[in-house]
Design an enzyme around this catalytic site. Structure first.
Site, PDB file in Angstrom:
ATOM      1  N   TYR A  52     -15.348 -34.712 -24.269  1.00 38.56           N
ATOM      2  CA  TYR A  52     -14.816 -34.402 -22.944  1.00 38.56           C
ATOM      3  C   TYR A  52     -14.622 -35.752 -22.263  1.00 38.56           C
ATOM      4  O   TYR A  52     -15.599 -36.408 -21.869  1.00 38.56           O
ATOM      5  CB  TYR A  52     -15.789 -33.547 -22.138  1.00 38.56           C
ATOM      6  CG  TYR A  52     -15.782 -32.079 -22.483  1.00 38.56           C
ATOM      7  CD1 TYR A  52     -14.730 -31.263 -22.093  1.00 38.56           C
ATOM      8  CD2 TYR A  52     -16.840 -31.503 -23.184  1.00 38.56           C
ATOM      9  CE1 TYR A  52     -14.725 -29.911 -22.395  1.00 38.56           C
ATOM     10  CE2 TYR A  52     -16.843 -30.157 -23.490  1.00 38.56           C
ATOM     11  CZ  TYR A  52     -15.780 -29.360 -23.096  1.00 38.56           C
ATOM     12  OH  TYR A  52     -15.774 -28.029 -23.399  1.00 38.56           O
ATOM     13  N   SER A 112     -20.951 -31.805 -29.376  1.00 37.51           N
ATOM     14  CA  SER A 112     -20.264 -31.894 -28.093  1.00 37.51           C
ATOM     15  C   SER A 112     -20.788 -33.039 -27.235  1.00 37.51           C
ATOM     16  O   SER A 112     -21.960 -33.419 -27.319  1.00 37.51           O
ATOM     17  CB  SER A 112     -20.432 -30.575 -27.329  1.00 37.51           C
ATOM     18  OG  SER A 112     -19.968 -30.678 -25.999  1.00 37.51           O
ATOM     19  N   THR A 129     -10.855 -33.142 -26.472  1.00 38.53           N
ATOM     20  CA  THR A 129     -10.535 -31.844 -25.874  1.00 38.53           C
ATOM     21  C   THR A 129      -9.530 -32.011 -24.739  1.00 38.53           C
ATOM     22  O   THR A 129      -9.793 -32.736 -23.777  1.00 38.53           O
ATOM     23  CB  THR A 129     -11.808 -31.165 -25.351  1.00 38.53           C
ATOM     24  OG1 THR A 129     -12.624 -30.798 -26.459  1.00 38.53           O
ATOM     25  CG2 THR A 129     -11.482 -29.922 -24.554  1.00 38.53           C
ATOM     26  N   HIS A 154     -10.253 -22.584 -27.127  1.00 43.93           N
ATOM     27  CA  HIS A 154     -11.603 -22.673 -26.567  1.00 43.93           C
ATOM     28  C   HIS A 154     -12.312 -21.323 -26.630  1.00 43.93           C
ATOM     29  O   HIS A 154     -13.081 -20.958 -25.743  1.00 43.93           O
ATOM     30  CB  HIS A 154     -11.551 -23.180 -25.122  1.00 43.93           C
ATOM     31  CG  HIS A 154     -12.561 -24.251 -24.814  1.00 43.93           C
ATOM     32  ND1 HIS A 154     -12.386 -25.564 -25.175  1.00 43.93           N
ATOM     33  CD2 HIS A 154     -13.773 -24.203 -24.195  1.00 43.93           C
ATOM     34  CE1 HIS A 154     -13.431 -26.281 -24.771  1.00 43.93           C
ATOM     35  NE2 HIS A 154     -14.288 -25.468 -24.191  1.00 43.93           N
ATOM     36  N   LYS A 210      -7.702 -31.887 -29.696  1.00 45.16           N
ATOM     37  CA  LYS A 210      -8.256 -30.530 -29.744  1.00 45.16           C
ATOM     38  C   LYS A 210      -7.704 -29.688 -28.596  1.00 45.16           C
ATOM     39  O   LYS A 210      -7.957 -29.981 -27.431  1.00 45.16           O
ATOM     40  CB  LYS A 210      -9.781 -30.601 -29.669  1.00 45.16           C
ATOM     41  CG  LYS A 210     -10.478 -29.254 -29.703  1.00 45.16           C
ATOM     42  CD  LYS A 210     -11.991 -29.449 -29.652  1.00 45.16           C
ATOM     43  CE  LYS A 210     -12.727 -28.125 -29.738  1.00 45.16           C
ATOM     44  NZ  LYS A 210     -12.576 -27.312 -28.506  1.00 45.16           N
TER      45      LYS A 210
END
Length: 409
Positions: free
Chosen positions: A146, A122, A172, A265, A241
């Site tokens: 992100y 991540s 994402t 999520h 995603k």
């Protein structure tokens, strides 16, 4: 063994785990994880209906056994975007593995490599991507992005992950703000371990980010043009995603996406959204073989992996179970979780005459609907059990604890 970072206990375990099924690890993890950290992992948003039904909905699909197939010794080896894997199981990206283990994402990558599984990390990881890559140089890995409002931050990330050998970006798009996660609010959770990319971009200001700060820095407005820009700036394939319907498939692929990732999520965003296994067939039909499909959501059994593959997924991600394995057994604990699920998958393959993962994609399922449930969240005082107090799951009072600021609540 336990290490402390400003009073926060971190496991240093590295051992194979013994268990009958991965659900057992959820309760055992409480013995080594502080309450706020545990519930950050082990909860969903609002009533947690979607969180629970991500797992319950696998019962909507039934595997049709096959006999007299003349087959044995099934193989779970597969390939994804040119990367060879021993299993179709993927380590789904989750922030801050340091709440489970002192070696954080480095330990998780080692565990994934031991089991021959795809690893993804991540943007909000604790360890530098360079250290993660060095832990298993030849292992396949992808990076979950992100997208930041600050494109200088994004470029820093792109340069680092490409140099570290990450093969694709998982963009994402389904978590532009945090869902209403009651567990975070009840325990005043804030990330107790520094997040590397924030620290290297902001220096000391990047230490101890809260959930609110994390989401505030990310982009809340992501559109099709961003896919093209990310591909141009990073030079890497982009997999979108957070796709849950046919309409979004077309938007993503028209914008140049190289794959789609079906996920909600882990039930941590919109409570009341459908289980991912129930939307997977619609997404796969819309994709129509044009790009690969990744899937996750509520996977707790090899049969869940089998069903997702049979419905059209190419990779099947796991989330919470590997973090429990990480807390209890470090790298070998992660590998233990993957291997258990992979062994269960092999049983289903044998009993359906599926020699290869490609055979599983053509296996026969039946389908029926059933009603879900609406219950209080697991951290609601009406149902919440007392959290165990052990010698290693307590934050030391003489340390400087992370300042809470998860929300205005």
């Amino acid at each position: 063994m336990t290490r402390y970072i400003k009073g926060f206990p971190q496991s240093e375990a590295d051992e194979d785990l013994k268990f009958v099924n991965v659900d057992e690890l959820e309760e055992r993890a409480k013995e080594v994880m502080p309450e706020g950290a545990y519930y950050y992992v082990a909860s969903g948003s609002e009533y947690e209906w979607t969180w629970r039904n991500n797992t319950n909905a696998y019962n909507h699909y039934q595997i049709v056994p096959r006999s007299l197939t003349g087959m044995d010794n099934p193989s779970t080896e597969t390939e994804f975007m040119g990367m060879k894997l021993k299993t179709p199981i993927m380590i789904s990206p989750i922030a801050c593995h340091g709440i489970s283990h002192a070696d954080a994402e480095v330990a998780t990558q080692k565990g994934a490599a031991l089991a021959g599984a795809m690893f993804s990390s991540s943007t909000y990881g604790n360890k530098p991507v360079e250290e993660i890559a060095a832990a298993a140089p030849d292992a396949p890995r992808m990076f979950q992005l992100y997208l930041s409002k600050n494109w200088d931050f994004n470029q820093m990330v792109f340069d680092a992950i490409k140099a570290a050998g990450y093969k694709a970006i998982l963009l994402t798009v389904d978590a532009l703000v945090s869902g209403y996660r009651e567990a975070n609010l009840r325990t005043d959770f804030a990330f107790p371990v520094p997040l590397d990319f924030f620290t290297r971009f902001q220096g000391a200001k990047g230490e101890g980010q809260t959930v609110a700060q994390m989401y505030a820095s990310s982009a809340q407005n992501i559109g099709p043009d961003d896919i093209k820009r990310i591909k141009e700036m990073s030079g890497l394939p982009v997999i979108v995603k957070g796709i849950n319907c046919a309409e979004d498939v077309e938007v993503a692929l028209t914008a140049g996406a190289d794959g789609v990732y079906v996920t909600n999520h882990g039930g941590r965003e919109i409570d009341g959204a459908p289980a991912t296994i129930d939307v997977l067939p619609e997404v796969v039909k819309a994709v129509n073989g044009r790009v690969p499909v990744i899937f996750d959501g509520g996977v707790r059994r090899g049969s869940h992996i089998f069903k997702a593959l049979a419905l059209g997924a190419d990779l099947v991600g796991i989330g919470r179970p590997y973090l429990y394995g990480l807390a209890l057994g470090g790298p070998h604990g992660v590998a233990s979780v993957i291997n258990e699920l992979n062994d269960e998958l092999k049983i289903d393959m044998q009993l359906t005459g599926c020699k290869t993962i490609e055979d599983v994609k053509h296996a026969r399922l039946t389908h029926f609907e059933y009603a879900g449930d609406t219950r209080p969240s697991s951290t609601d005082p009406r149902v919440r059990k007392p959290y165990p107090v052990t010698a290693v799951n307590q934050i030391k009072k003489d340390g400087t604890d992370a300042v809470s600021g998860a929300s205005h609540h």
